[in-house]
Each structure stands twice: as structure tokens, then as C-alpha cells.
Design a protein around this motif. Structure first.
Motif, PDB file in Angstrom:
ATOM      1  N   UNK A 141       5.746  11.176  -8.298  1.00  0.00           N
ATOM      2  CA  UNK A 141       5.861  11.592  -6.908  1.00  0.00           C
ATOM      3  C   UNK A 141       7.100  11.017  -6.248  1.00  0.00           C
ATOM      4  N   UNK A 142       7.810  11.853  -5.501  1.00  0.00           N
ATOM      5  CA  UNK A 142       8.874  11.410  -4.604  1.00  0.00           C
ATOM      6  C   UNK A 142       8.629  12.132  -3.300  1.00  0.00           C
ATOM      7  N   UNK A 143       8.245  11.385  -2.245  1.00  0.00           N
ATOM      8  CA  UNK A 143       7.901  12.048  -0.991  1.00  0.00           C
ATOM      9  C   UNK A 143       8.264  11.195   0.210  1.00  0.00           C
ATOM     10  N   UNK A 144       8.407  11.869   1.344  1.00  0.00           N
ATOM     11  CA  UNK A 144       8.600  11.183   2.612  1.00  0.00           C
ATOM     12  C   UNK A 144       7.309  10.431   2.909  1.00  0.00           C
ATOM     13  N   UNK A 145       7.401   9.136   3.163  1.00  0.00           N
ATOM     14  CA  UNK A 145       6.200   8.377   3.482  1.00  0.00           C
ATOM     15  C   UNK A 145       6.148   7.990   4.955  1.00  0.00           C
ATOM     16  N   UNK A 146       7.323   7.757   5.556  1.00  0.00           N
ATOM     17  CA  UNK A 146       7.331   7.348   6.959  1.00  0.00           C
ATOM     18  C   UNK A 146       8.684   7.703   7.566  1.00  0.00           C
ATOM     19  N   UNK A 147       8.660   8.090   8.844  1.00  0.00           N
ATOM     20  CA  UNK A 147       9.879   8.352   9.595  1.00  0.00           C
ATOM     21  C   UNK A 147       9.821   7.527  10.868  1.00  0.00           C
ATOM     22  N   UNK A 148      10.902   6.807  11.127  1.00  0.00           N
ATOM     23  CA  UNK A 148      10.996   5.999  12.331  1.00  0.00           C
ATOM     24  C   UNK A 148      12.163   6.498  13.178  1.00  0.00           C
ATOM     25  N   UNK A 149      11.968   6.504  14.491  1.00  0.00           N
ATOM     26  CA  UNK A 149      13.057   6.827  15.407  1.00  0.00           C
ATOM     27  C   UNK A 149      13.181   5.655  16.365  1.00  0.00           C
ATOM     28  N   UNK A 150      14.338   5.022  16.366  1.00  0.00           N
ATOM     29  CA  UNK A 150      14.592   3.814  17.151  1.00  0.00           C
ATOM     30  C   UNK A 150      13.523   2.749  16.902  1.00  0.00           C
ATOM     31  N   UNK A 151      13.115   2.615  15.640  1.00  0.00           N
ATOM     32  CA  UNK A 151      12.174   1.579  15.231  1.00  0.00           C
ATOM     33  C   UNK A 151      10.711   1.915  15.442  1.00  0.00           C
ATOM     34  N   UNK A 152      10.407   3.068  16.045  1.00  0.00           N
ATOM     35  CA  UNK A 152       9.020   3.460  16.275  1.00  0.00           C
ATOM     36  C   UNK A 152       8.621   4.535  15.273  1.00  0.00           C
ATOM     37  N   UNK A 153       7.448   4.384  14.683  1.00  0.00           N
ATOM     38  CA  UNK A 153       6.962   5.366  13.721  1.00  0.00           C
ATOM     39  C   UNK A 153       6.648   6.681  14.430  1.00  0.00           C
ATOM     40  N   UNK A 154       7.270   7.776  13.954  1.00  0.00           N
ATOM     41  CA  UNK A 154       7.015   9.104  14.512  1.00  0.00           C
ATOM     42  C   UNK A 154       6.340  10.019  13.492  1.00  0.00           C
ATOM     43  N   UNK A 155       6.216   9.538  12.244  1.00  0.00           N
ATOM     44  CA  UNK A 155       5.564  10.312  11.192  1.00  0.00           C
ATOM     45  C   UNK A 155       5.173   9.366  10.075  1.00  0.00           C
ATOM     46  N   UNK A 199       0.801  -1.224   0.000  1.00  0.00           N
ATOM     47  CA  UNK A 199       0.000   0.000   0.000  1.00  0.00           C
ATOM     48  C   UNK A 199       0.833   1.273   0.000  1.00  0.00           C
ATOM     49  N   UNK A 200       2.049   1.231   0.545  1.00  0.00           N
ATOM     50  CA  UNK A 200       2.897   2.424   0.544  1.00  0.00           C
ATOM     51  C   UNK A 200       3.487   2.720  -0.829  1.00  0.00           C
ATOM     52  N   UNK A 201       3.584   1.722  -1.669  1.00  0.00           N
ATOM     53  CA  UNK A 201       4.175   1.875  -2.992  1.00  0.00           C
ATOM     54  C   UNK A 201       3.291   1.225  -4.043  1.00  0.00           C
ATOM     55  N   UNK A 202       2.081   1.714  -4.231  1.00  0.00           N
ATOM     56  CA  UNK A 202       1.170   1.047  -5.165  1.00  0.00           C
ATOM     57  C   UNK A 202       1.665   1.122  -6.605  1.00  0.00           C
ATOM     58  N   UNK A 203       1.856  -0.044  -7.198  1.00  0.00           N
ATOM     59  CA  UNK A 203       2.209  -0.111  -8.607  1.00  0.00           C
ATOM     60  C   UNK A 203       3.636   0.280  -8.946  1.00  0.00           C
ATOM     61  N   UNK A 204       4.459   0.614  -7.972  1.00  0.00           N
ATOM     62  CA  UNK A 204       5.817   1.060  -8.306  1.00  0.00           C
ATOM     63  C   UNK A 204       6.839  -0.030  -8.072  1.00  0.00           C
ATOM     64  N   UNK A 205       6.695  -0.760  -6.983  1.00  0.00           N
ATOM     65  CA  UNK A 205       7.639  -1.826  -6.695  1.00  0.00           C
ATOM     66  C   UNK A 205       8.948  -1.346  -6.115  1.00  0.00           C
ATOM     67  N   UNK A 206       9.081  -0.052  -5.776  1.00  0.00           N
ATOM     68  CA  UNK A 206      10.319   0.375  -5.150  1.00  0.00           C
ATOM     69  C   UNK A 206      10.085   1.550  -4.215  1.00  0.00           C
ATOM     70  N   UNK A 207      10.972   1.667  -3.241  1.00  0.00           N
ATOM     71  CA  UNK A 207      10.985   2.810  -2.341  1.00  0.00           C
ATOM     72  C   UNK A 207      12.432   3.063  -1.961  1.00  0.00           C
ATOM     73  N   UNK A 208      12.695   4.207  -1.389  1.00  0.00           N
ATOM     74  CA  UNK A 208      14.033   4.562  -0.940  1.00  0.00           C
ATOM     75  C   UNK A 208      13.998   4.779   0.558  1.00  0.00           C
ATOM     76  N   UNK A 226       2.722   9.486   6.141  1.00  0.00           N
ATOM     77  CA  UNK A 226       1.995  10.334   5.206  1.00  0.00           C
ATOM     78  C   UNK A 226       1.413   9.474   4.098  1.00  0.00           C
ATOM     79  N   UNK A 227       0.153   9.730   3.754  1.00  0.00           N
ATOM     80  CA  UNK A 227      -0.503   9.020   2.655  1.00  0.00           C
ATOM     81  C   UNK A 227       0.000   9.553   1.321  1.00  0.00           C
ATOM     82  N   UNK A 228      -0.065   8.726   0.300  1.00  0.00           N
ATOM     83  CA  UNK A 228       0.412   9.103  -1.032  1.00  0.00           C
ATOM     84  C   UNK A 228      -0.377  10.270  -1.622  1.00  0.00           C
TER      85      UNK A 228
END
Length: 173
Positions: free
Chosen positions: A142-156, A100-109, A158-160
Motif C-alpha cells: 500500500x502507498x496512500x495518503x494518510x494525513x493532510x495538514x494545512x498550516x499545522x492543522x489536520x484537514x484530512x 499506528x500510522x505505519x504499522x510494521x513498516x518503519x517509514x512514511x513519506x 485516512x485509516x490504513x
């Protein structure tokens, strides 16, 4: 007559080649304002406040050397609240994935950085280390921040379909 026809044809071709195609542009959304707070201190980055961090350093975990510093400047809001402004600097690693975070693209950074935070406790400098991971969504448009983790916990996250903006990330320590 031939030169007028040729000149007119050249002008028409030039005008057609200048046509803008808005759909071919990729939206880029990667700026983050990173705030740090605790239950008792709303601004852990203000070095003048008791219990706050006096300094910090950032190292790129995917860097070409063991020590690959990343420059993240400290900024202040109009309300005198300090934050780290991250635009770029850490190496991004491409990973293949579908979901769901990368619909139809098959890649993320993603980037991974070690944050070393320093504060003074009883006249001694204490260091606290944490891992900041930034995941980016990548599509042809689109190239955007989708998720930020700090010490393994999600802190941010964002939907596509969310609009481009400066992403506000708050880390609670």
C-alpha cells in the motif's frame, strides 16, 4: 517426437510464467481533490464570486531550488464547485517512523508545499500564504495518503484499511 515434447514443454512454461499474482501488486492511492471554503463562502476558488481567491500558486518546499513550482490544476464539479486536483508533483521525503500510522513498516513519506492565494480587496491584490503538508503511508502492499495538514492543522486523515479512492480535502479559511 523430441521436437513435439520440447514444443509442449515451452508452451507449458510460457503459460505458467504468465500467471498473475494479485497479492504482489501495491495499491496506490494519492489523488486529492482540495476544496477551500469559509463560513460565508462555500467556494473560495471560484474567482467570479465576491471574496474568493482570484489566483493561486504552489511551491515545493523540498524542491531542488528556492522556487520549485508545482502544477495543481483547477477543476470544477458538476455542481459548479471549484477544487484543486493534486495527483503528484511535489518531492516526497522518506522518514523513518513507527506507530499506528505505519504499522510494521518503519517509514512514511511526506511532501510540503507553500500555497500562495491571491484575492482582491478594495482594488488591491492581497496574498495569503499557507503550508500544505501531505503524509503518505507506505507498506509493501500500500502507498496512500494518510494525513493532510494545512498550516499545522489536520484537514484530512485516512485509516490504513480504508478503500482506495479520490481523497476529498476541505480547507476552511
Amino acid at each position: 517426437m523430441k521436437s513435439i515434447l520440447f514444443g509442449l514443454l515451452a508452451v507449458i512454461c510460457t503459460l505458467l510464467s504468465c500467471k498473475s499474482d494479485e497479492e504482489s501488486l501495491q495499491r496506490i492511492d494519492q489523488i486529492m481533490n482540495i476544496y477551500m471554503k469559509s463560513d460565508t463562502n462555500p467556494d473560495l476558488l471560484n474567482s467570479k464570486k465576491e471574496g474568493s481567491y482570484i489566483s493561486y500558486s504552489v511551491n515545493d518546499a523540498f524542491g531542488t531550488r528556492d522556487i520549485s513550482p508545482v502544477t495543481i490544476p483547477l477543476r470544477m464539479t458538476t455542481d459548479s464547485l471549484f477544487y484543486m486536483e493534486y495527483i503528484a508533483g511535489a518531492k516526497r521525503i522518506r522518514s523513518d517512523s513507527t506507530g499506528p500510522d505505519n504499522p510494521g513498516t518503519g517509514n512514511f513519506y511526506h511532501s510540503r508545499m507553500q500555497l500562495t492565494l491571491r484575492k482582491t480587496v478594495d482594488s488591491l491584490v492581497q496574498e495569503t500564504e499557507g503550508i500544505l503538508e501531505i503524509q503518505y503511508r507506505n507498506t509493501p502492499t500500500l502507498f496512500q495518503v494518510s494525513k493532510v495538514l494545512y498550516d499545522g492543522k489536520t484537514v484530512f486523515s485516512k485509516n490504513a484499511d480504508a478503500p482506495n479512492s479520490i481523497n476529498t480535502v476541505t480547507i476552511v479559511k
